[in-house]
Design a protein around this motif. Structure first.
Motif, PDB file in Angstrom:
ATOM      1  N   CYS A   1     -14.327  -2.179  48.245  1.00 50.13           N
ATOM      2  CA  CYS A   1     -14.038  -2.208  46.814  1.00 50.13           C
ATOM      3  C   CYS A   1     -15.240  -1.808  45.976  1.00 50.13           C
ATOM      4  O   CYS A   1     -15.115  -1.649  44.766  1.00 50.13           O
ATOM      5  CB  CYS A   1     -13.561  -3.588  46.388  1.00 50.13           C
ATOM      6  SG  CYS A   1     -14.867  -4.819  46.405  1.00 50.13           S
ATOM      7  N   ASN A   2     -16.409  -1.703  46.571  1.00 48.45           N
ATOM      8  CA  ASN A   2     -17.626  -1.262  45.871  1.00 48.45           C
ATOM      9  C   ASN A   2     -18.273  -2.315  44.984  1.00 48.45           C
ATOM     10  O   ASN A   2     -19.210  -2.003  44.272  1.00 48.45           O
ATOM     11  CB  ASN A   2     -17.350  -0.032  45.003  1.00 48.45           C
ATOM     12  CG  ASN A   2     -17.396   1.253  45.788  1.00 48.45           C
ATOM     13  OD1 ASN A   2     -18.455   1.637  46.258  1.00 48.45           O
ATOM     14  ND2 ASN A   2     -16.264   1.876  45.959  1.00 48.45           N
ATOM     15  N   LEU A   3     -17.780  -3.558  45.032  1.00 45.29           N
ATOM     16  CA  LEU A   3     -18.376  -4.552  44.140  1.00 45.29           C
ATOM     17  C   LEU A   3     -19.772  -4.959  44.588  1.00 45.29           C
ATOM     18  O   LEU A   3     -20.652  -5.206  43.764  1.00 45.29           O
ATOM     19  CB  LEU A   3     -17.477  -5.783  44.037  1.00 45.29           C
ATOM     20  CG  LEU A   3     -16.254  -5.634  43.147  1.00 45.29           C
ATOM     21  CD1 LEU A   3     -15.426  -6.889  43.170  1.00 45.29           C
ATOM     22  CD2 LEU A   3     -16.672  -5.333  41.724  1.00 45.29           C
TER      23      LEU A   3
ATOM     24  N   ALA B   1     -21.871  -3.024  46.084  1.00 44.58           N
ATOM     25  CA  ALA B   1     -22.755  -1.914  45.740  1.00 44.58           C
ATOM     26  C   ALA B   1     -23.160  -1.968  44.280  1.00 44.58           C
ATOM     27  O   ALA B   1     -24.323  -1.744  43.934  1.00 44.58           O
ATOM     28  CB  ALA B   1     -22.076  -0.597  46.061  1.00 44.58           C
ATOM     29  N   VAL B   2     -22.189  -2.292  43.419  1.00 48.12           N
ATOM     30  CA  VAL B   2     -22.510  -2.279  41.998  1.00 48.12           C
ATOM     31  C   VAL B   2     -23.325  -3.515  41.604  1.00 48.12           C
ATOM     32  O   VAL B   2     -24.124  -3.478  40.679  1.00 48.12           O
ATOM     33  CB  VAL B   2     -21.243  -2.121  41.122  1.00 48.12           C
ATOM     34  CG1 VAL B   2     -20.426  -3.383  41.080  1.00 48.12           C
ATOM     35  CG2 VAL B   2     -21.595  -1.672  39.726  1.00 48.12           C
TER      36      VAL B   2
ATOM     37  N   VAL C   1     -30.998  -3.369  43.630  1.00 46.62           N
ATOM     38  CA  VAL C   1     -31.848  -2.268  44.093  1.00 46.62           C
ATOM     39  C   VAL C   1     -31.016  -1.087  44.613  1.00 46.62           C
ATOM     40  O   VAL C   1     -31.558  -0.164  45.205  1.00 46.62           O
ATOM     41  CB  VAL C   1     -32.832  -2.731  45.179  1.00 46.62           C
ATOM     42  CG1 VAL C   1     -33.907  -3.591  44.580  1.00 46.62           C
ATOM     43  CG2 VAL C   1     -32.118  -3.466  46.300  1.00 46.62           C
ATOM     44  N   ASP C   2     -29.716  -1.145  44.389  1.00 47.83           N
ATOM     45  CA  ASP C   2     -28.825  -0.038  44.759  1.00 47.83           C
ATOM     46  C   ASP C   2     -28.944   0.358  46.223  1.00 47.83           C
ATOM     47  O   ASP C   2     -28.948   1.546  46.556  1.00 47.83           O
ATOM     48  CB  ASP C   2     -29.108   1.198  43.886  1.00 47.83           C
ATOM     49  CG  ASP C   2     -28.568   1.024  42.488  1.00 47.83           C
ATOM     50  OD1 ASP C   2     -27.743   0.121  42.305  1.00 47.83           O
ATOM     51  OD2 ASP C   2     -28.965   1.795  41.602  1.00 47.83           O
ATOM     52  N   CYS C   3     -29.078  -0.637  47.124  1.00 43.78           N
ATOM     53  CA  CYS C   3     -29.320  -0.280  48.520  1.00 43.78           C
ATOM     54  C   CYS C   3     -28.046  -0.287  49.359  1.00 43.78           C
ATOM     55  O   CYS C   3     -28.112  -0.212  50.570  1.00 43.78           O
ATOM     56  CB  CYS C   3     -30.381  -1.177  49.124  1.00 43.78           C
ATOM     57  SG  CYS C   3     -29.806  -2.821  49.516  1.00 43.78           S
ATOM     58  N   ILE C   4     -26.876  -0.418  48.722  1.00 43.48           N
ATOM     59  CA  ILE C   4     -25.617  -0.373  49.474  1.00 43.48           C
ATOM     60  C   ILE C   4     -24.832   0.862  49.053  1.00 43.48           C
ATOM     61  O   ILE C   4     -24.654   1.112  47.866  1.00 43.48           O
ATOM     62  CB  ILE C   4     -24.758  -1.630  49.206  1.00 43.48           C
ATOM     63  CG1 ILE C   4     -25.560  -2.898  49.492  1.00 43.48           C
ATOM     64  CG2 ILE C   4     -23.483  -1.608  50.036  1.00 43.48           C
ATOM     65  CD1 ILE C   4     -24.816  -4.182  49.224  1.00 43.48           C
ATOM     66  N   ALA C   5     -24.391   1.640  50.025  1.00 45.56           N
ATOM     67  CA  ALA C   5     -23.529   2.788  49.724  1.00 45.56           C
ATOM     68  C   ALA C   5     -22.369   2.770  50.690  1.00 45.56           C
ATOM     69  O   ALA C   5     -22.539   2.442  51.868  1.00 45.56           O
ATOM     70  CB  ALA C   5     -24.298   4.095  49.848  1.00 45.56           C
ATOM     71  N   LEU C   6     -21.178   3.081  50.195  1.00 46.45           N
ATOM     72  CA  LEU C   6     -20.007   3.074  51.058  1.00 46.45           C
ATOM     73  C   LEU C   6     -18.953   4.017  50.522  1.00 46.45           C
ATOM     74  O   LEU C   6     -19.049   4.486  49.386  1.00 46.45           O
ATOM     75  CB  LEU C   6     -19.429   1.663  51.171  1.00 46.45           C
ATOM     76  CG  LEU C   6     -18.844   1.053  49.901  1.00 46.45           C
ATOM     77  CD1 LEU C   6     -17.795   0.039  50.266  1.00 46.45           C
ATOM     78  CD2 LEU C   6     -19.916   0.401  49.081  1.00 46.45           C
ATOM     79  N   GLN C   7     -17.982   4.309  51.350  1.00 46.85           N
ATOM     80  CA  GLN C   7     -16.861   5.152  50.950  1.00 46.85           C
ATOM     81  C   GLN C   7     -15.584   4.523  51.468  1.00 46.85           C
ATOM     82  O   GLN C   7     -15.501   4.134  52.623  1.00 46.85           O
ATOM     83  CB  GLN C   7     -17.041   6.566  51.506  1.00 46.85           C
ATOM     84  CG  GLN C   7     -15.823   7.467  51.378  1.00 46.85           C
ATOM     85  CD  GLN C   7     -15.418   7.673  49.927  1.00 46.85           C
ATOM     86  OE1 GLN C   7     -16.273   7.923  49.070  1.00 46.85           O
ATOM     87  NE2 GLN C   7     -14.141   7.544  49.633  1.00 46.85           N
TER      88      GLN C   7
ATOM     89  N   ARG D   1     -23.273   1.508  54.401  1.00 47.33           N
ATOM     90  CA  ARG D   1     -24.689   1.631  54.745  1.00 47.33           C
ATOM     91  C   ARG D   1     -25.520   0.708  53.872  1.00 47.33           C
ATOM     92  O   ARG D   1     -25.335   0.634  52.666  1.00 47.33           O
ATOM     93  CB  ARG D   1     -25.129   3.079  54.522  1.00 47.33           C
ATOM     94  CG  ARG D   1     -26.530   3.392  54.967  1.00 47.33           C
ATOM     95  CD  ARG D   1     -26.852   4.846  54.699  1.00 47.33           C
ATOM     96  NE  ARG D   1     -25.860   5.724  55.291  1.00 47.33           N
ATOM     97  CZ  ARG D   1     -25.263   6.719  54.637  1.00 47.33           C
ATOM     98  NH1 ARG D   1     -25.548   6.979  53.384  1.00 47.33           N
ATOM     99  NH2 ARG D   1     -24.376   7.471  55.243  1.00 47.33           N
TER     100      ARG D   1
ATOM    101  N   ASN E   1     -29.511  -0.128  53.135  1.00 43.22           N
ATOM    102  CA  ASN E   1     -30.889   0.269  53.372  1.00 43.22           C
ATOM    103  C   ASN E   1     -31.745  -0.991  53.263  1.00 43.22           C
ATOM    104  O   ASN E   1     -32.144  -1.399  52.178  1.00 43.22           O
ATOM    105  CB  ASN E   1     -31.279   1.323  52.326  1.00 43.22           C
ATOM    106  CG  ASN E   1     -32.697   1.799  52.478  1.00 43.22           C
ATOM    107  OD1 ASN E   1     -33.437   1.306  53.324  1.00 43.22           O
ATOM    108  ND2 ASN E   1     -33.070   2.758  51.654  1.00 43.22           N
TER     109      ASN E   1
END
Lengths: 171, 949
Positions: free
Chosen positions: A54-56, A58-59, A63-69, A84, A86
């Motif tokens: 759901c990207n919550l 990540a948002v 430090v913006d270290c989570i990315a997903l699709q 992912r 970092n």
């Protein structure tokens, strides 16, 4: 003069007190089960992935270290195509865990995150996903959300009424 | 929409004891929102008016300053009066609004994490705004079985809050017939009578109209990302000549979706499905991503030097440049300047040149109306143009114009136009007159006063007759009743509108239309007329046209002629769709060099010696000119992956290699530099950015990403944990979340404002609700010059021969549509329509399969198709029209129809089946490819041309 003597006395006195430090890594300190360390992705009681991408997290990440699709699988469930973290950037603040609406992302007491090569701190989904349910043994998002998936039709979840018959004439 | 800017009738309204100047033209809710105050609402929509269904916008109204109790009123159904006192902050109305949300939440599911609306959901925004923070309802929730609404729109009925916006939009506003509301009380369901593709061309707007996630974008959901992660840029739709403003979103290097970008004069709040769902072509399987005919020194890295080496032996050679209406205005101009006006073709066939010339002269004397102006018309005449398919957004505006009769009726009774349900009740079926002179059935037939179905030839004669009647004022007896009433109503109308266009391919009809408009506009000064060209930059092409411009036929002639000293062709994003097989073969056999710049494979790139991969609209900066002649800018959504770059960048490399002495053969790094260069060479160049440069500097560059964009330190970490610098853009928008205030942008990449995450936040950026944007750039129009030559139509009699009129649906016209597999899935079966007399005469049977043989008028080539024969009761005589897949757009002079054999039908159905399978496979393949691509985001330091990292 007095001050120097006092200092020496205090230093010598500590020779006989018990040390606070431990012989890490032979000896390990106690960390509470809710201590915030390495992040994992947990599964539902039936073994399905909890993360619905759901990207919550990540948002929420400062430090913006989570990315997903996100991707939709054939069984109707949404999952992360890639996920992912970092860890070389992660500050273990736990905001992602707080933001997660499905109890998928959880922090563990494992704090041993040291590597010689920073690149090795980039964790993909296969590294993050564990077999267990983590701190929440019973929760299954799809049972609560009213969404239809392969093994759960409309009206079969928790607190759901059976689907409405649109053609029905009763008020 | 009410007229903007010219001193609205404002009065003083006290909101929480503060005086505000509020317009009385609209309701209280619109007035409050226009003051940039927050007041929650659901069922009201700025362009659909009020019905008072959701009870969300309650405010307390006080009698006078001594009144302490007040009473609750619904702001959206309350007119604004002078000196009225209301309160938004008192506990009475606050509690009421919170309780309304609370009631909606009893049945709203807990599925925001998997809902595609999450993060841009009006319901989420309003829930937060009212302060409803805990769920009080502990009981069971209502569920619905969803419907499959086709390729584009997803359906999740559980989420519905029954605001009725969808059905009001789909049926009342867009005139759709296959959508409705069913059931009663708590069982109300919105959807189709049965599952299936939504038939309206405007169904995509349901996604934006729905305040929550009942209707979602299926194509976007398949490869989803949140709004807060989308990197967006202001863009222009490249599918038709209307030039709707769009906001295109990108994530991880691939384009995800298109949303409406508000423009008061053009698209307002709505887009058509072609513009919204057609963007997939930029992710298509046939995209060209490598050069052909150039060998780079280092593999995987093409440099400017490689290009000049490959082209150096063409230095001083004679090339013909062929532009296209698909390419940007700049690229066409650049090519024309490089090859010289005498060696330049606009990419039009001879017949189209006739249109182009007349159209150019027409625009010189008549200003085409904007869509907002079209919506104010009280009479519409459409001359042989299926606008729902050619320029769908205009058809939607025409539908709104037809409501003006009922709005006028309501106003006589003192009911303001924003009282939507009252106006519709008063108006009933009253519509302003719409007359259709056409050769085939269209989607607007259901709202037309009269549909005059006739052959093009008859329409030409009729228009000539009208023209002479207007000049001489007699002979009315020659006309049929329909035509008499048409003319009378046209002359009686206050703001009549005439729409014509190119799609009928008859230059005689086009000139008859223009003549009619010219004569009529002398008698009627309020007449507005718009002529619709076929493509996004067709009018930009007209600006480049002069007496030397070559037609495609002339280009081919020059290429084939051995005596002519032509060494090759430079084709700028032109796929030569107008060529017939014979002409294509000629081109195949020629030994002249063909240099192609295009973004996707087509019949011409297959023949090309050298191919330069051009960036499609989402990866380039440039301008397009819409049907009015308005020049509009589009910007890169994401940097292109080299060697793909904008056509004008390729042209500058070509210029340096082939035309080194040309004044324009200079290195350009940005569009602004290119414009500067053009302006130095040609004072008539309309886009002088130097004049605007100071303004541009004053405004801080705008961020393409919202400030909440996530994943910055992780999205490329699999490639390298050392974060790459963000790409530096060469325009005034940044590829990051850092930049100036959105509010200062004349073109906003996306819309967001605190508390308003959905697209409804746009009212925070408008001077008043549904008015002009606060920072709207001044619209710039092309000035046309006189041209001396009058091009003679080569085959003046082709209209006489024409006997089959093809219907070309929106999802099948142009190269870019054909690259969307979803569009291919929309085609049902071939259909051909005849009158009952014609069916009897040809001894055929209605509803049977027939074999159709069509002969093209100009070349005599014959093609055979299988189609279903249907009866059109409105048809008379021998007029035949139909919807045939893969039918080249030509004039057909002969048609022979016979009953198809069972074998033929079976093979046709198999072929259809195969095409559907292929489309489904392609769809899956594209998605698969995109998912792989997501994990490997190309790193670029500067989004410039080759060598620029």
């Amino acid at each position: 003069m007095f001050s120097q003597l006092r200092t020496m006395w205090l230093v010598l006195k500590h020779t006989f007190t018990k040390a606070d430090t431990v012989e890490y890594p032979e000896q390990k300190p106690y960390l509470a089960p809710r201590y915030r360390g390495r992040i994992v992705l947990t599964r539902e009681p039936n073994g399905e992935e909890r993360c619905v991408a759901c990207n919550l997290c990540a948002v929420a990440c400062p430090v913006d270290c989570i990315a997903l699709q996100q991707t939709i699988d054939d069984d109707g469930r949404k999952r992360a195509e890639f996920f992912r973290i970092n860890f070389s950037r992660c500050i273990l603040c736990g905001f992602c865990e707080e933001a997660c609406p499905t109890y998928a992302i959880q922090l563990t007491p494992d704090v041993e995150l040291a590597e010689y090569d920073r690149q090795n701190l980039v964790y993909e989904k296969e590294h993050l996903l564990i077999k267990g349910v983590g701190k929440y043994p019973d929760y299954s998002f799809y049972q609560q959300s009213g969404i239809k998936i392969k093994d759960k039709d409309k009206g079969e979840g928790v607190q759901e009424k059976p689907p409405i018959d649109v053609k029905g004439l009763m008020p | 929409m009410s007229d903007d800017n010219n001193t609205p009738n404002t009065v003083t309204v006290y909101i929480d004891d503060q005086p505000y100047q509020v317009s009385t033209d609209d309701n209280l809710l619109a007035g409050v929102l226009s003051q940039k105050l927050n007041l929650p609402y659901f069922c009201w929509h700025p362009s659909m008016g009020s019905v008072g269904a959701c009870r969300q916008c309650a405010v307390t109204q006080y009698q006078d300053e001594n009144d302490q109790r007040g009473r609750l009123v619904m702001a959206c159904t309350t007119p604004v009066t002078d000196g009225m006192r209301i309160s938004l902050k008192d506990s009475q109305s606050e509690t009421f609004r919170e309780q309304v949300i609370s009631a909606m939440m009893t049945n709203h599911p807990h599925d925001c994490p998997v809902c595609a609306e999450g993060g841009e959901c009006h319901l989420q925004d309003m829930t937060v705004m009212t302060g409803h923070s805990t769920r009080e309802y502990k009981g069971d929730k209502r569920t619905f079985v969803n419907q499959n609404l086709g390729e584009f729109v997803g359906h999740e009925m559980n989420r519905c809050i029954t605001c009725y916006r969808c059905v009001r939009y789909y049926k009342d506003y867009a005139g759709g017939t296959d959508f409705g509301v069913y059931g009663t009380s708590n069982k109300v369901c919105f959807g189709r009578q049965e599952e299936g593709q939504l038939e309206s061309e405007f169904s995509g707007n349901l996604i934006e109209v729905c305040p929550t996630g009942v209707f979602t974008n299926k194509l976007f959901s398949a490869h989803y990302t949140r709004k807060w992660d989308l990197q967006s840029a202001p863009s222009i739709c490249s599918f038709c000549s209307v030039g709707c403003n769009t906001s295109v979103g990108e994530r991880y290097g691939s384009v995800r979706r298109v949303m409406n970008r508000y423009n008061y004069d053009i698209n307002g709040y709505f887009l058509c499905d072609k513009g919204r769902f057609g963007i997939g072509f930029v992710n298509g399987l046939t995209r060209i991503r490598k050069t052909k005919g150039i060998s780079p020194q280092f593999p995987n890295k093409l440099s400017r030097l490689d290009v000049s080496k490959a082209l150096v032996h063409f230095k001083g050679k004679h090339f013909i440049g062929v532009g296209s209406a698909r390419a940007s205005f700049e690229a066409n101009y650049y090519l024309q300047q490089l090859v010289g006006k005498k060696q330049f073709s606009l990419g039009y066939s001879h017949n189209e040149m006739v249109f182009a010339e007349q159209h150019q002269q027409f625009l010189k004397h008549h200003k085409a109306p904007s869509l907002a102006e079209i919506e104010q018309s009280d009479f519409v005449l459409i001359i042989d143009e299926d606008i729902t398919q050619i320029a769908p957004r205009i058809a939607l505006s025409v539908r709104q114009a037809l409501r003006n009769a009922s709005i006028e009726q309501a106003e006589k009774l003192g009911v303001p136009s924003w009282q939507d349900s009252a106006v519709r009740t008063i108006g009933g079926n009253t519509l302003s007159p719409l007359y259709l002179l056409q050769s085939k059935a269209t989607k607007l037939d259901d709202v037309a006063e009269a549909v005059i179905l006739q052959k093009t030839q008859d329409t030409i004669e009729l228009l000539h007759l009208f023209t002479t009647l207007l000049q001489n004022n007699h002979e009315l007896s020659k006309l049929s009743d329909d035509n008499v009433s048409l003319l009378n109503k046209l002359l009686a109308a206050k703001k009549p509108l005439i729409v014509g266009g190119w799609s009928h391919q008859s230059s005689a009809l086009f000139s008859a239309t223009i003549e009619f408009i010219a004569v009529l506009s002398k008698a009627k000064h309020t007449l507005r007329a718009c002529l619709l060209p076929p493509e996004a930059n067709s009018i930009g092409q007209l600006a480049l046209m002069d007496e030397n411009s070559l037609s495609i036929e002339q280009v081919l002639y020059k290429v084939m002629d051995t005596e002519d000293e032509i060494d090759g062709l430079i084709l700028l994003e032109n796929d030569f769709a107008v060529l017939n097989d014979a002409q294509l073969n000629c081109l195949k056999e020629t030994d002249k060099t063909i240099i192609c710049l295009d973004h996707s494979d087509n019949q011409i790139t297959a023949l090309a010696d050298i191919i330069f991969p051009a960036a499609p609209i989402t990866e380039s900066d440039g301008h397009l000119v819409n049907y009015q002649g308005q020049i509009q800018a589009f910007y890169q959504v994401h940097p292109s992956v080299l060697p793909v770059q904008e056509s004008w960048r390729w042209l500058s490399l070509i210029a340096k290699a082939i035309y080194p002495k040309h004044a324009l053969a200079q290195e350009v790094d940005s569009l602004a530099e290119l414009h500067q260069l053009f302006f130095q060479q040609d004072a008539n160049w309309p886009l002088n950015t130097a004049a605007n440069a100071n303004d541009a500097k004053a405004i801080k560059a705008i961020a393409r990403e919202p400030h909440r964009a996530s994943g910055r330190t992780a999205k490329m970490a699999n490639i390298s944990v050392h974060e790459a610098k963000v790409s530096q853009s060469t325009d005034n928008y940044r590829f990051s979340m850092e930049g100036g205030d959105l509010n200062h942008a004349t073109e906003m990449p996306f819309t967001w404002s605190p508390g308003w995450n959905s697209n409804q936040s746009i009212h925070q950026f408008q001077r008043k609700v549904a008015g002009q944007l606060t920072h709207q750039a001044n619209a710039q129009f092309i000035d046309f010059t006189d041209i001396k030559r009058v091009i003679e139509p080569r085959t003046p009699l082709s209209e006489h021969q024409q006997c089959f009129y093809p219907q070309i649906p929106w999802h099948r016209s142009g190269l870019q549509s054909s690259l969307n597999p979803e569009f291919a899935l929309l085609h049902q079966v071939n259909k051909v329509f005849m009158s009952s007399t014609e069916i009897a005469k040809r001894q055929l049977m209605e509803n049977h399969w027939v074999s159709l043989e069509l002969t093209a008028a100009c070349t005599g080539e014959k093609r055979q198709y299988i189609a279903q024969l249907l009866l059109d009761e409105k048809l008379t005589g021998d007029l035949i029209y139909g919807d045939i897949d893969q039918l080249p757009d030509r004039i057909y002079s002969e048609v022979s129809v016979s009953i198809a054999s069972a074998q033929q039908v079976e093979s046709y159905q198999n072929r259809c089946q195969q095409l559907r399978q292929k489309a489904n496979q392609d769809k899956a393949l594209i998605l698969e490819k995109l998912k792989v691509q997501d994990a490997y985001i190309p790193i670029r330091l500067v989004s410039g041309g080759l060598d620029n990292a």
